[in-house]
Design a protein around this motif. Sequence first.
Motif, PDB file in Angstrom:
ATOM      1  N   THR A  63      93.077 118.333 -36.822  1.00 37.20           N
ATOM      2  CA  THR A  63      92.751 119.858 -36.553  1.00 37.20           C
ATOM      3  C   THR A  63      91.794 120.026 -37.578  1.00 37.20           C
TER       4      THR A  63
ATOM      5  N   GLY B 262      88.616 121.697 -35.142  1.00 35.62           N
ATOM      6  CA  GLY B 262      89.312 122.237 -33.921  1.00 35.62           C
ATOM      7  C   GLY B 262      89.936 121.718 -33.432  1.00 35.62           C
ATOM      8  N   PRO B 263      91.484 122.161 -32.763  1.00 32.26           N
ATOM      9  CA  PRO B 263      92.192 120.809 -31.812  1.00 32.26           C
ATOM     10  C   PRO B 263      92.043 120.163 -30.552  1.00 32.26           C
ATOM     11  N   TYR B 264      90.994 120.923 -30.451  1.00 29.70           N
ATOM     12  CA  TYR B 264      90.272 119.796 -28.912  1.00 29.70           C
ATOM     13  C   TYR B 264      89.324 119.134 -29.525  1.00 29.70           C
ATOM     14  N   VAL B 265      88.477 118.860 -30.346  1.00 34.64           N
ATOM     15  CA  VAL B 265      87.705 118.116 -30.796  1.00 34.64           C
ATOM     16  C   VAL B 265      88.937 116.553 -31.005  1.00 34.64           C
TER      17      VAL B 265
ATOM     18  N   CYS C 299      91.477 116.281 -30.629  1.00 30.63           N
ATOM     19  CA  CYS C 299      92.387 115.667 -29.639  1.00 30.63           C
ATOM     20  C   CYS C 299      91.793 114.588 -28.119  1.00 30.63           C
ATOM     21  N   TYR C 300      90.515 115.152 -28.111  1.00 30.28           N
ATOM     22  CA  TYR C 300      89.716 114.265 -27.672  1.00 30.28           C
ATOM     23  C   TYR C 300      89.217 112.672 -28.777  1.00 30.28           C
TER      24      TYR C 300
ATOM     25  N   THR D 141      93.688 116.432 -22.300  1.00 27.54           N
ATOM     26  CA  THR D 141      94.535 117.161 -23.652  1.00 27.54           C
ATOM     27  C   THR D 141      95.614 116.736 -22.748  1.00 27.54           C
TER      28      THR D 141
ATOM     29  N   GLY E 238      98.225 116.506 -26.497  1.00 26.68           N
ATOM     30  CA  GLY E 238      97.565 117.916 -26.841  1.00 26.68           C
ATOM     31  C   GLY E 238      98.633 118.806 -27.147  1.00 26.68           C
ATOM     32  N   ASP E 239      99.548 119.178 -26.569  1.00 21.74           N
ATOM     33  CA  ASP E 239     101.105 119.723 -27.242  1.00 21.74           C
ATOM     34  C   ASP E 239     101.051 119.519 -28.721  1.00 21.74           C
TER      35      ASP E 239
ATOM     36  N   PHE F 183      98.537 119.607 -31.099  1.00 16.43           N
ATOM     37  CA  PHE F 183      97.153 120.090 -31.175  1.00 16.43           C
ATOM     38  C   PHE F 183      98.122 121.532 -31.280  1.00 16.43           C
TER      39      PHE F 183
ATOM     40  N   ILE G 198      97.928 122.605 -28.247  1.00 13.63           N
ATOM     41  CA  ILE G 198      97.474 122.679 -26.979  1.00 13.63           C
ATOM     42  C   ILE G 198      97.643 122.692 -26.001  1.00 13.63           C
TER      43      ILE G 198
END
Length: 204
Positions: free
Chosen positions: A74, A79-82, A84-85, A145, A150-151, A153, A155
């Motif tokens: 992260t 960031g967590p989304y990037v 995770c992707y 995610t 995702g969890d 991260f 999310i």
Amino acid sequence: MNGDSASVRNLQLDCCGGLSNVDYSKVDVSVMAAVLQYLDPWDARFCVAVIAVVFNPFFWNVVARWEHRTRGLTRLFGGPYVACYFLGLLIILLNVYRSHSITVAIKAKGRWEGLDSDQVFYGGAALMATGFALVLSSFLALGFTGTFLGDYFGILMDQKVTGFPFNVMDNPMYWGSTANYLGLALIPFTEEIYRQRKGCSKRE
């Protein structure tokens, strides 16, 4: 009472005199010999496939747990989304290579006459279709995610997914992947059988 239990336990352990009294010369190794005709554990292609199968889940579990503890990815990606992707795409690439290595290992071995039939081919195709349906429906229900850790991260989904296919079975993505690989093992094998048969017909 305790003494009787101990006696029974010792009697069970001493049954047949233990493994030291087994006559290994009478062991029937014909089944193992037959299996080894189609499986060479020292073949490089087989070893690569096994390593890929073992490495992939080990890798993403270790990375995901490390991320959960440290938030290292992260911070790296901002960031967590990037993050995770990124991990999800890496997992997809690893799985593509795993599928490739398994296919190479399967096609490298000789044919087993017991699988020389149209029913086996269509059975393999049905397994792959079922597996694909389970994997795709799981992905659509969970999202990217949700599917790719995702969890870990942070999310989290708003609520637990209970619709199809999760209302039919636990872990449908794992079962779907298993069906895919079993079907994959049957289809290339059967294709190779018919390719060999076609080659023999041309020579005749």
